[in-house]
Scaffold this motif. Structure first.
Motif: not given
Length: 279
Positions: A36-38, A75-79, A278-279
């Motif tokens: 998976q990835v944001k 949160g505000r992210e789509t994964v 990707i952090g």
């Protein structure tokens, strides 16, 4: 901002390229990092190839709609995550790209004869593409052969498609001369060999630089993805024939070895920049 590729990426329309890159990034990197990835990480990765953020968003949304990805909010992210269907597709693709058949050939040809109504042209094309991917070649429009025992796999995959009628056989020819003639008729081995030679001409001189670590992380990611793009089309065309069926001067095995070495040498620097982005 990452460096963009100077050659191969410009050959594709941006939207199609984005879709291809997303699959390749998941297949070679992201599936081994949880699958998976944001979205912001995906945007950062595709920025390396000159793909703008709106195009990335559209590509990811379409892949989710087609059933390759699932999406959830963090949160505000789509994964975005791989679905089971996508994982199976990536596994099979990796096997076809990276593996080669070993051991002697038993001399048996495996034959698939199909009938598909003219009204089902899309289904017929799907069947043909599947046969080619599994290493079958056409002796005639509806008669496909392979030296590999995969006819049962074709039958199982299309068993639930009533418009498709399949008959499968095993047979031997009169001998090696006839076998080589069958191979030459079912596949354009000369054209395939020329393309392998072209791949060798482009990538063999680069190996010394890869071995010396001369390619940094961002450039390594672009270079490695370009390598995958250049090589991954060969399994659709190369049936992985046993040596006794190949023409003299066959370059396919050497090209595969160069691909594997280059892919391995670029792995560490490419993975470092992926992890960073990707952090």
């Amino acid at each position: 901002m990452c460096r963009t590729s100077a050659g191969w990426a410009r050959d594709l329309e941006v939207g199609v390229r984005a879709r291809s890159l997303v699959f390749d990034l998941f297949g070679d990197y992201l599936r081994y990092r949880g699958g998976q990835v944001k979205l912001r990480g995906l945007v950062a990765l595709l920025d390396c190839f000159g793909v703008p953020e709106p195009t990335v968003r559209v590509a990811a949304a379409r892949l989710r709609k087609e059933g390759w990805f699932s999406a959830e909010r963090d949160g505000r992210e789509t994964v975005y995550s791989l679905t089971d269907t996508a994982v199976r597709m990536l596994d099979e693709g990796r096997d076809r790209i990276f593996q080669r058949t070993a051991g002697p050939w038993d001399g048996q040809w495996h034959m698939v004869i199909y009938q598909v109504p003219e009204t089902e042209r899309a289904l017929r094309e799907q069947l043909r593409r599947r046969l080619a991917w599994l290493g079958f070649g056409p002796l005639s429009a509806s008669v496909w052969v392979s030296p590999h025992d995969r006819a049962g796999q074709v039958g199982a995959e299309f068993a639930g498609r009533p418009p498709v009628r399949l008959d499968t056989f095993r047979s031997r020819s009169e001998g090696n001369s006839a076998d080589r003639d069958i191979a030459a008729r079912a596949w354009d081995l000369d054209a395939l060999n020329r393309d392998y030679l072209d791949l060798l001409e482009r990538y063999s001189p680069r190996l010394a630089g890869y071995r010396a670590g001369a390619v940094d992380g961002r450039a390594a990611l672009v270079e490695r993805m370009g390598l995958i793009y250049d090589y991954r089309h060969f399994p659709f065309r190369d049936p992985d024939l046993p040596p006794e069926l190949l023409p003299a001067g066959w370059a396919g095995r050497k090209a595969h070895d160069v691909f594997l070495e280059a892919h391995g040498l670029l792995r560490a620097p490419a993975e470092r920049i992926v992890d960073q982005l990707i952090g």
